[in-house]
Scaffold this motif. Structure first.
Motif, PDB file in Angstrom:
ATOM      1  N   GLU A  58     -10.189   1.109  -0.717  1.00  0.00           N
ATOM      2  CA  GLU A  58     -10.703  -0.231  -0.987  1.00  0.00           C
ATOM      3  C   GLU A  58      -9.817  -0.893  -2.027  1.00  0.00           C
ATOM      4  N   TYR A  59      -9.641  -2.222  -1.903  1.00  0.00           N
ATOM      5  CA  TYR A  59      -8.785  -2.944  -2.827  1.00  0.00           C
ATOM      6  C   TYR A  59      -9.238  -4.395  -2.935  1.00  0.00           C
ATOM      7  N   ASP A  60      -8.763  -5.037  -3.997  1.00  0.00           N
ATOM      8  CA  ASP A  60      -9.060  -6.448  -4.222  1.00  0.00           C
ATOM      9  C   ASP A  60      -7.996  -7.303  -3.557  1.00  0.00           C
ATOM     10  N   ILE A  61      -8.432  -8.399  -2.977  1.00  0.00           N
ATOM     11  CA  ILE A  61      -7.521  -9.407  -2.444  1.00  0.00           C
ATOM     12  C   ILE A  61      -7.826 -10.717  -3.161  1.00  0.00           C
ATOM     13  N   GLU A  62      -7.020 -11.721  -2.914  1.00  0.00           N
ATOM     14  CA  GLU A  62      -7.142 -12.991  -3.623  1.00  0.00           C
ATOM     15  C   GLU A  62      -8.537 -13.600  -3.505  1.00  0.00           C
ATOM     16  N   TYR A  63      -9.211 -13.348  -2.386  1.00  0.00           N
ATOM     17  CA  TYR A  63     -10.497 -13.995  -2.149  1.00  0.00           C
ATOM     18  C   TYR A  63     -11.600 -12.999  -1.814  1.00  0.00           C
ATOM     19  N   GLY A  64     -11.532 -11.783  -2.403  1.00  0.00           N
ATOM     20  CA  GLY A  64     -12.589 -10.807  -2.189  1.00  0.00           C
ATOM     21  C   GLY A  64     -12.106  -9.374  -2.229  1.00  0.00           C
ATOM     22  N   LYS A  65     -12.763  -8.545  -1.435  1.00  0.00           N
ATOM     23  CA  LYS A  65     -12.415  -7.129  -1.333  1.00  0.00           C
ATOM     24  C   LYS A  65     -12.139  -6.792   0.127  1.00  0.00           C
ATOM     25  N   ALA A  66     -11.370  -5.729   0.338  1.00  0.00           N
ATOM     26  CA  ALA A  66     -11.064  -5.274   1.695  1.00  0.00           C
ATOM     27  C   ALA A  66     -10.858  -3.765   1.656  1.00  0.00           C
ATOM     28  N   VAL A  67     -10.800  -3.165   2.829  1.00  0.00           N
ATOM     29  CA  VAL A  67     -10.543  -1.740   2.966  1.00  0.00           C
ATOM     30  C   VAL A  67      -9.403  -1.559   3.955  1.00  0.00           C
ATOM     31  N   LEU A  68      -8.442  -0.736   3.568  1.00  0.00           N
ATOM     32  CA  LEU A  68      -7.284  -0.422   4.408  1.00  0.00           C
ATOM     33  C   LEU A  68      -7.378   1.039   4.824  1.00  0.00           C
ATOM     34  N   GLU A  69      -7.004   1.321   6.071  1.00  0.00           N
ATOM     35  CA  GLU A  69      -7.045   2.693   6.578  1.00  0.00           C
ATOM     36  C   GLU A  69      -5.716   3.074   7.223  1.00  0.00           C
ATOM     37  N   ILE A  70      -5.503   4.374   7.272  1.00  0.00           N
ATOM     38  CA  ILE A  70      -4.359   4.953   7.969  1.00  0.00           C
ATOM     39  C   ILE A  70      -4.846   6.254   8.611  1.00  0.00           C
ATOM     40  N   GLN A  71      -4.281   6.598   9.740  1.00  0.00           N
ATOM     41  CA  GLN A  71      -4.656   7.861  10.366  1.00  0.00           C
ATOM     42  C   GLN A  71      -4.123   9.016   9.525  1.00  0.00           C
ATOM     43  N   HIS A  72      -4.915  10.073   9.451  1.00  0.00           N
ATOM     44  CA  HIS A  72      -4.575  11.199   8.569  1.00  0.00           C
ATOM     45  C   HIS A  72      -3.274  11.906   8.968  1.00  0.00           C
ATOM     46  N   ASP A  73      -2.846  11.705  10.205  1.00  0.00           N
ATOM     47  CA  ASP A  73      -1.627  12.372  10.693  1.00  0.00           C
ATOM     48  C   ASP A  73      -0.524  11.357  11.018  1.00  0.00           C
ATOM     49  N   ALA A  74      -0.504  10.231  10.305  1.00  0.00           N
ATOM     50  CA  ALA A  74       0.445   9.147  10.589  1.00  0.00           C
ATOM     51  C   ALA A  74       1.891   9.570  10.359  1.00  0.00           C
ATOM     52  N   PHE A  75       2.114  10.504   9.444  1.00  0.00           N
ATOM     53  CA  PHE A  75       3.456  11.017   9.160  1.00  0.00           C
ATOM     54  C   PHE A  75       3.319  12.353   8.443  1.00  0.00           C
ATOM     55  N   GLU A  76       4.426  13.075   8.397  1.00  0.00           N
ATOM     56  CA  GLU A  76       4.449  14.375   7.731  1.00  0.00           C
ATOM     57  C   GLU A  76       4.653  14.194   6.226  1.00  0.00           C
ATOM     58  N   SER A  77       4.164  15.144   5.450  1.00  0.00           N
ATOM     59  CA  SER A  77       4.401  15.141   4.012  1.00  0.00           C
ATOM     60  C   SER A  77       5.901  15.091   3.749  1.00  0.00           C
ATOM     61  N   GLY A  78       6.298  14.330   2.749  1.00  0.00           N
ATOM     62  CA  GLY A  78       7.711  14.175   2.428  1.00  0.00           C
ATOM     63  C   GLY A  78       8.343  12.940   3.024  1.00  0.00           C
ATOM     64  N   ALA A  79       7.607  12.214   3.854  1.00  0.00           N
ATOM     65  CA  ALA A  79       8.138  10.988   4.461  1.00  0.00           C
ATOM     66  C   ALA A  79       8.371   9.927   3.381  1.00  0.00           C
ATOM     67  N   SER A  80       9.348   9.088   3.629  1.00  0.00           N
ATOM     68  CA  SER A  80       9.653   7.955   2.756  1.00  0.00           C
ATOM     69  C   SER A  80       9.392   6.677   3.559  1.00  0.00           C
ATOM     70  N   ILE A  81       8.521   5.831   3.040  1.00  0.00           N
ATOM     71  CA  ILE A  81       8.004   4.701   3.806  1.00  0.00           C
ATOM     72  C   ILE A  81       8.494   3.366   3.241  1.00  0.00           C
ATOM     73  N   LEU A  82       9.029   2.514   4.114  1.00  0.00           N
ATOM     74  CA  LEU A  82       9.289   1.113   3.789  1.00  0.00           C
ATOM     75  C   LEU A  82       8.040   0.345   4.196  1.00  0.00           C
ATOM     76  N   LEU A  83       7.338  -0.242   3.219  1.00  0.00           N
ATOM     77  CA  LEU A  83       6.136  -1.021   3.501  1.00  0.00           C
ATOM     78  C   LEU A  83       6.528  -2.463   3.805  1.00  0.00           C
ATOM     79  N   VAL A  84       5.950  -3.033   4.873  1.00  0.00           N
ATOM     80  CA  VAL A  84       6.305  -4.378   5.324  1.00  0.00           C
ATOM     81  C   VAL A  84       5.046  -5.219   5.521  1.00  0.00           C
ATOM     82  N   ASP A  85       5.071  -6.426   4.956  1.00  0.00           N
ATOM     83  CA  ASP A  85       3.991  -7.381   5.172  1.00  0.00           C
ATOM     84  C   ASP A  85       4.579  -8.789   5.196  1.00  0.00           C
TER      85      ASP A  85
END
Length: 180
Positions: free
Chosen positions: A96-123
């Motif tokens: 759960e996190y705060d956004i400019e106009y309230g709260k939201a919840v973000l999810e990811i699948q537990h097996d989205a990548f292996e431990s040690g992965a390096s992720i470029l986040l894009v929005d």
């Protein structure tokens, strides 16, 4: 094609009081009506990251998907989807996190990548930083690290880029808008 910040900014539509009073929404959908602008934006990210050392692209729902999928394809990197609560099948972890106009919840699948992965986040944009910080928390919970957070737009007056940098997450954006 040379990146033209003024051209890109001219195509971003300002929508006052949306989705709530007092919010100036920066709408990127007009960028996608222009093949020139879309190519300019995507090519800028591709050029920046073509030789970068990360393993996955992490795209934020929903507008981050527009960029993330193309960047993932062009760089031949796996795509990880960070989604709003209740949108992913199978086992997930949530933040759960705060956004400019309230709260939201973000999810990811537990097996989205292996431990040690390096992720470029894009929005599409960085406002308060809540979505990207939540994605970083989820990434770290799964044993990954953040390479960088990238977006078309920075809204520096809302403090998100600074919060990301304070959390040891490098930030890259193509343009910024001061508060109106």
């Amino acid at each position: 094609m040379i990146f033209d910040e003024y051209y890109i900014k001219s195509l971003i539509r300002n929508v006052p009081d949306w989705p709530s009073p007092g919010v100036m929404f920066r709408d990127i959908t007009p960028l996608f009506k222009s093949p020139k602008a879309q190519r300019m934006v995507v090519d800028s990210f591709i050029q920046r990251y073509v030789d970068a050392d990360f393993t996955h692209i992490g795209a934020m729902e929903a507008r981050g998907f527009l960029l993330g999928s193309v960047i993932s394809y062009e760089l031949n990197k796996p795509l990880v989807l960070f989604r709003k609560q209740g949108k992913l099948p199978a086992k997930t972890i949530a933040e759960e996190y705060d956004i400019e106009y309230g709260k939201a919840v973000l999810e990811i699948q537990h097996d989205a990548f292996e431990s040690g992965a390096s992720i470029l986040l894009v929005d599409d944009l960085i406002a308060t930083g809540g979505t990207l910080l939540a994605a970083a928390t989820l990434t770290r919970q799964l044993g990954g690290s953040i390479y960088e957070a990238a977006a078309i737009i920075d809204l520096p007056d809302l403090g998100g880029s600074q919060k990301l940098q304070d959390s040891d997450i490098p930030v890259y954006t193509l343009c910024a808008f001061a508060k109106d």
